[in-house]
Design a protein around this motif. Structure first.
Motif, PDB file in Angstrom:
ATOM      1  N   VAL A 201       1.079  -1.133   0.039  1.00 21.58           N
ATOM      2  CA  VAL A 201      -0.074   0.024   0.006  1.00 21.58           C
ATOM      3  C   VAL A 201       0.887   1.349   0.043  1.00 21.58           C
ATOM      4  O   VAL A 201       1.484   1.625   0.944  1.00 21.58           O
ATOM      5  CB  VAL A 201      -0.872  -0.003   1.066  1.00 21.58           C
ATOM      6  CG1 VAL A 201      -1.834   1.428   1.006  1.00 21.58           C
ATOM      7  CG2 VAL A 201      -1.845  -1.271   1.151  1.00 21.58           C
ATOM      8  N   TYR A 202       1.007   1.957  -0.980  1.00 23.72           N
ATOM      9  CA  TYR A 202       1.615   3.214  -1.258  1.00 23.72           C
ATOM     10  C   TYR A 202       0.402   4.290  -0.805  1.00 23.72           C
ATOM     11  O   TYR A 202      -0.522   4.152  -1.389  1.00 23.72           O
ATOM     12  CB  TYR A 202       1.994   3.654  -2.835  1.00 23.72           C
ATOM     13  CG  TYR A 202       3.431   2.758  -3.208  1.00 23.72           C
ATOM     14  CD1 TYR A 202       4.350   3.082  -2.827  1.00 23.72           C
ATOM     15  CD2 TYR A 202       2.982   1.390  -3.690  1.00 23.72           C
ATOM     16  CE1 TYR A 202       5.587   2.449  -3.244  1.00 23.72           C
ATOM     17  CE2 TYR A 202       4.124   0.528  -4.106  1.00 23.72           C
ATOM     18  CZ  TYR A 202       5.353   1.213  -3.906  1.00 23.72           C
ATOM     19  OH  TYR A 202       6.459   0.333  -4.110  1.00 23.72           O
ATOM     20  N   THR A 203       0.960   5.131   0.229  1.00 16.77           N
ATOM     21  CA  THR A 203      -0.117   6.163   0.511  1.00 16.77           C
ATOM     22  C   THR A 203       0.431   7.502   0.184  1.00 16.77           C
ATOM     23  O   THR A 203       1.691   8.040   0.436  1.00 16.77           O
ATOM     24  CB  THR A 203      -0.067   6.031   2.175  1.00 16.77           C
ATOM     25  OG1 THR A 203       0.867   6.195   2.692  1.00 16.77           O
ATOM     26  CG2 THR A 203      -0.898   4.791   2.486  1.00 16.77           C
ATOM     27  N   ILE A 204      -0.571   8.312  -0.155  1.00 20.52           N
ATOM     28  CA  ILE A 204      -0.315   9.664  -0.572  1.00 20.52           C
ATOM     29  C   ILE A 204      -1.246  10.640   0.186  1.00 20.52           C
ATOM     30  O   ILE A 204      -2.401  10.583   0.447  1.00 20.52           O
ATOM     31  CB  ILE A 204      -0.527  10.027  -2.108  1.00 20.52           C
ATOM     32  CG1 ILE A 204       0.400   9.006  -3.036  1.00 20.52           C
ATOM     33  CG2 ILE A 204      -0.102  11.507  -2.437  1.00 20.52           C
ATOM     34  CD1 ILE A 204      -0.158   9.081  -4.612  1.00 20.52           C
ATOM     35  N   GLY A 205      -0.429  11.523   1.034  1.00 25.17           N
ATOM     36  CA  GLY A 205      -1.301  12.510   1.616  1.00 25.17           C
ATOM     37  C   GLY A 205      -1.079  13.974   1.110  1.00 25.17           C
ATOM     38  O   GLY A 205      -0.107  14.414   0.806  1.00 25.17           O
ATOM     39  N   ILE A 206      -2.368  14.793   0.985  1.00 32.64           N
ATOM     40  CA  ILE A 206      -2.320  15.964   0.507  1.00 32.64           C
ATOM     41  C   ILE A 206      -2.298  16.985   1.443  1.00 32.64           C
ATOM     42  O   ILE A 206      -3.550  16.968   2.262  1.00 32.64           O
ATOM     43  CB  ILE A 206      -3.297  15.927  -0.573  1.00 32.64           C
ATOM     44  CG1 ILE A 206      -3.203  15.155  -1.699  1.00 32.64           C
ATOM     45  CG2 ILE A 206      -3.108  17.615  -1.196  1.00 32.64           C
ATOM     46  CD1 ILE A 206      -4.258  15.113  -2.719  1.00 32.64           C
ATOM     47  N   GLY A 207      -1.274  17.873   1.537  1.00 34.53           N
ATOM     48  CA  GLY A 207      -1.331  18.785   2.738  1.00 34.53           C
ATOM     49  C   GLY A 207      -1.201  18.584   3.982  1.00 34.53           C
ATOM     50  O   GLY A 207      -0.432  17.543   4.495  1.00 34.53           O
ATOM     51  N   ASP A 208      -1.332  19.403   5.249  1.00 41.31           N
ATOM     52  CA  ASP A 208      -0.900  19.018   6.445  1.00 41.31           C
ATOM     53  C   ASP A 208      -1.905  18.411   7.256  1.00 41.31           C
ATOM     54  O   ASP A 208      -1.968  17.932   8.320  1.00 41.31           O
ATOM     55  CB  ASP A 208      -0.518  20.494   7.207  1.00 41.31           C
ATOM     56  CG  ASP A 208       0.898  20.993   6.480  1.00 41.31           C
ATOM     57  OD1 ASP A 208       1.565  20.073   6.202  1.00 41.31           O
ATOM     58  OD2 ASP A 208       0.962  22.316   6.131  1.00 41.31           O
ATOM     59  N   GLY A 209      -3.246  18.548   6.830  1.00 37.58           N
ATOM     60  CA  GLY A 209      -4.372  17.798   7.636  1.00 37.58           C
ATOM     61  C   GLY A 209      -4.532  16.521   7.502  1.00 37.58           C
ATOM     62  O   GLY A 209      -5.524  15.725   7.693  1.00 37.58           O
ATOM     63  N   VAL A 210      -3.602  15.548   7.327  1.00 41.40           N
ATOM     64  CA  VAL A 210      -3.557  14.320   7.134  1.00 41.40           C
ATOM     65  C   VAL A 210      -2.874  13.595   8.228  1.00 41.40           C
ATOM     66  O   VAL A 210      -1.854  13.930   8.993  1.00 41.40           O
ATOM     67  CB  VAL A 210      -2.876  13.785   5.779  1.00 41.40           C
ATOM     68  CG1 VAL A 210      -2.696  12.249   5.619  1.00 41.40           C
ATOM     69  CG2 VAL A 210      -3.356  14.571   4.700  1.00 41.40           C
ATOM     70  N   ASN A 211      -3.367  12.353   8.874  1.00 44.89           N
ATOM     71  CA  ASN A 211      -2.715  11.567   9.724  1.00 44.89           C
ATOM     72  C   ASN A 211      -1.631  10.809   9.185  1.00 44.89           C
ATOM     73  O   ASN A 211      -1.754   9.707   8.666  1.00 44.89           O
ATOM     74  CB  ASN A 211      -3.681  10.537  10.365  1.00 44.89           C
ATOM     75  CG  ASN A 211      -3.194   9.943  11.408  1.00 44.89           C
ATOM     76  OD1 ASN A 211      -2.065   9.750  11.934  1.00 44.89           O
ATOM     77  ND2 ASN A 211      -3.923   9.076  12.298  1.00 44.89           N
TER      78      ASN A 211
END
Length: 281
Positions: A201-211
């Motif tokens: 599972v590759y995970t991509i977070g957008i911005g700072d409001g991500v855990n």
């Protein structure tokens, strides 16, 4: 040329062995008038060639051609957050465009699509029909699965798509801009299933409001990576990076065999008919 039954050539020596060691009556029964070593004439030569071509046919000769087919083939699920916050700064449309470009590049892969918000659902099954997956993706919109975020539930749907596939590599690319506030499943249960079916599972977070702690935990424990994106260009570069990382070379060796026994068998039959006709006339 090769022979499937090479051992049958031993039978070529049978007339000589029998002539030397068999009683004359038996010799006459098994090989009438076959006096090869005593008298060489046309009949003996004809019988020898009949025997030779018959044994050659029994040896099952063939030619062989090997073809190595090389292709790349993974099973990939794009899991995309469609929660309410993805409407900000047109993030969802940017992701759709980048994901469409990614789909175009994965020519030999099976691709599936999971969309999640408050709920998670399978938007497209695994398929090599890239146009179909892109069409489904283009029809999705912010809020289609609710306004909240169910990251773990989306992984459950991805596992359902990937667990029965025979692809060598199984991959989820999960993109979100928020924190999981809607999942109904337990993290440990999801991780056990991911490990059971060897899913990365590759995970991509957008911005700072991500855990990012959650995303890091998921990716690190499935031998993948977590990425952070703050712009459309970041998202594009991340998908390109994953595209280069995850390409599995598959080599299939195909062996074509062309069996040739029909040719010596045909010659043997023709010689037998010729021999019978010659004896009669």
């Amino acid at each position: 040329m090769e022979f499937a039954n090479f051992w049958v050539f031993i039978l070529l020596f049978l007339p000589f062995i029998c002539e030397k060691f068999c009683p004359q009556k038996r010799m006459a029964i098994y090989f009438p008038h076959f006096e090869f070593t005593k008298k060489i004439n046309k009949d003996n030569l004809l019988k020898f060639f009949i025997l030779f071509f018959t044994i050659l046919a029994l040896s099952n000769p063939y030619t062989k051609k090997e073809i190595i087919q090389e292709n790349k083939g993974d099973a990939i699920v794009l899991s995309i957050d469609s929660s309410g916050s993805m409407a900000e700064n047109n993030k969802f449309e940017v992701v759709k465009n980048v994901a469409s470009d990614f789909i175009d590049k994965r020519i030999d892969d099976k691709l599936g699509l999971v969309v999640f918000g408050t709920n998670a659902f399978i938007a497209s099954p695994l398929t090599k029909n890239r146009n179909f997956v892109k069409d489904v993706l283009n029809k999705t919109y912010v809020g289609i699965a609710g306004r909240n975020t169910a990251i773990l539930d989306s992984l459950v749907q991805s596992i359902r798509l990937l667990k029965n596939t025979t692809a060598k590599t199984k991959i989820v690319i999960l993109l979100t801009d928020g924190m999981d506030n809607s999942s109904k499943v337990n993290l440990n249960d999801v991780m056990n299933e991911l490990k059971k079916y060897h899913i990365k599972v590759y995970t991509i977070g957008i911005g700072d409001g991500v855990n990012y702690n959650l995303l890091d935990y998921i990716s690190q424990n499935t031998n993948a990576k977590t990425y952070q994106a703050y712009s459309a260009n970041d998202i594009k570069n991340i998908y390109e990076t994953i595209d280069k990382l995850e390409k599995t070379d598959i080599k299939n060796k195909i062996i074509y065999k062309n069996y040739l026994y029909i040719y010596p068998l045909g010659l043997a039959i023709i010689l037998v008919l010729f021999y019978i006709g010659r004896r009669r006339w």
